[in-house]
Design an enzyme around this catalytic site. Structure first.
Site: not given
Ligand code: GDP
Length: 318
Positions: A140, A144, A183, A111-113
Site C-alpha cells: 500500500y 501511495k 483498523h 496515508s502516514s504509512c
Molecule cells: P496500522 O496502524 O497500520 O498498524 O494498522 P491497524 O490500525 O490495523 O493496527 C494498529 C495497531 O493496533 C497494531 O499494533 C495492531 O496489532 C493493534 N490492534 C489491536 N487490536 C486490534 C484489532 O482488533 N484490529 C486491528 N486492526 N488492530 C488491532
C-alpha cells in the site's frame, strides 16, 4: 482567488469511503452545488479508458482523490497485490486524466504509512524515502508514494497544481467495522460493544498494546482537505494529524470507557504489532494555519453513536 466557489465543478473520487464520505458531507453542508461522484460500479478507476472518457464528459475543475483500496494490518499482509496494483492504477489513471483535461487543482490523499518504519518521531515530511518501510503495509505504501511522485512529476514537467496530503490513522462515521479488514479503533469499538452486550469478561486486543498511534477524526480531515485546496500549492506530502499519539492499550481503555465495557483486555501476542510508533510532525500544516479540532474521546463518542445507529438500521432491515 479561492479555487473553491459554490459553483466549482469538483470530482470527488471515492465518495463512499471513510474519507470520501466525510468530504462529501462537508461539501454538501458548505453548499457546493457542483460535486460529481461515481460509484465503483459506475466507474472503475482501474480502467484507463473509462477514466479518460469520464473526464472528457464531465470536465471537473478540481479533483479530490480519496478513492483507494484500504485496510488494516491483516488485510494488507494477506492481499498485497490488491493494495499495490489497485492503488497504482487508480493514482495513475486519475492524475493522468486530470492533467490531460486541464484540472486546475488536484488533491491526492494518502496515508502516514508512506514513511519509513523507523522514521524520526514525530515524522517530518522530509523523511519520505529515507529508510525501509514497515513490511506489513509496504505494498500500500509503495503505491501511495508513487501517487505523490506522480503529482510532483506533473507539477514539475507540466506545471499542474497537484498536491498531496498524508493523513494519520483516521476514524469516524462510515468506518469499516469488519474485524478482519478494519483498523484498530473501529475494531475495538465493535469488539467492546459486542462483549458488553454479550456480558463477556474479556476482549481480545491484537499485539502487545505498546505500539503508539495517532488518530484523526475524519471530519477534521475533510476540513483540512478544503483548507489545503485553497491555501497550498507545493510539491511533496503534507502531513495531516493531531500532533498527539496514544498507546494501543490506552486507546483500548478509552474505548472501553466510552462503550461502558467493564471487562479485561486480553492481549494476543500472535497478532502483529506493526510499526512501534506513528506520530506525524504536523508543524508544516500548523504553520500554514490549520489544526485539528476534535478531541479523541469526543470523536470516539461520535463514531460509537454512528455505529449503534448503523447496527440498528441493519437490524431493522433484517
Ligand atoms: P496500522 O496502524 O497500520 O498498524 O494498522 P491497524 O490500525 O490495523 O493496527 C494498529 C495497531 O493496533 C497494531 O499494533 C495492531 O496489532 C493493534 N490492534 C489491536 N487490536 C486490534 C484489532 O482488533 N484490529 C486491528 N486492526 N488492530 C488491532
Amino acid at each position: 482567488m479561492s479555487i473553491l466557489t459554490p459553483d466549482t465543478k469538483i470530482y470527488l473520487a471515492g465518495h463512499r469511503g471513510l474519507v470520501g464520505s466525510a468530504i462529501h458531507r462537508r461539501l454538501e453542508n458548505d453548499g457546493f452545488a457542483n460535486v460529481v461522484t461515481r460509484t465503483h460500479t459506475e466507474l472503475d478507476l482501474k480502467d484507463q479508458v473509462a477514466v479518460r472518457d469520464f473526464f472528457e464528459a464531465e470536465r471537473p475543475e478540481v479533483v479530490i482523490l480519496a478513492a483507494a483500496k484500504v485496510g488494516g494490518i491483516l488485510a494488507n499482509s494477506e492481499a498485497p497485490v490488491d493494495f499495490l496494483y489497485d492503488n497504482l492504477m487508480i493514482a495513475s489513471n486519475v492524475t493522468h486524466a486530470s492533467y490531460q483535461h486541464d484540472v486546475k487543482k488536484l488533491l491526492n490523499l494518502g496515508s502516514s504509512c508512506i514513511y519509513p518504519k523507523f522514521a524520526p518521531q514525530p515524522i517530518p515530511e522530509d523523511s519520505l524515502l529515507t529508510g525501509a518501510l514497515e513490511p506489513t503495509n509496504r505494498a500500500y505504501a509503495v503505491a501511495k508514494i508513487a501517487a505523490i511522485e506522480l503529482c510532483d512529476a506533473y507539477r514539475q514537467q507540466h506545471g499542474a497544481d497537484f498536491i498531496s496530503a498524508m493523513p494519520t490513522n483516521l476514524y469516524g462515521p462510515g468506518d469499516n467495522f469488519d474485524l478482519r479488514t478494519s483498523h484498530v479503533l473501529p475494531a475495538l469499538l465493535r469488539k467492546m460493544h459486542e462483549a458488553k452486550v454479550e456480558r463477556r469478561d474479556a476482549v481480545e486486543v491484537w499485539g502487545s498494546g505498546t505500539p503508539r498511534r495517532e488518530f484523526l477524526f475524519v471530519d477534521d480531515l475533510a476540513d483540512a482537505a478544503l483548507f489545503l485546496l485553497d491555501n497550498v500549492s507545493e510539491p511533496g506530502p503534507i502531513n495531516v494529524g493531531t500532533g498527539e499519539d496514544i498507546t494501543i492499550r490506552d486507546l483500548a481503555l478509552l474505548i472501553a470507557d466510552v462503550v461502558g465495557f467493564e471487562g479485561d483486555l486480553a492481549f494476543d501476542a500472535s497478532k502483529p504489532d506493526g510499526t512501534p510508533r506513528k506520530l506525524l510532525d504536523v508543524s508544516r500544516l500548523r504553520d500554514l494555519g490549520w489544526t485539528a479540532s476534535t478531541g479523541l474521546r469526543e470523536g470516539i463518542e461520535a463514531t460509537y453513536a454512528w455505529y449503534l445507529n448503523a447496527r440498528g438500521a441493519q437490524g431493522a432491515r433484517g
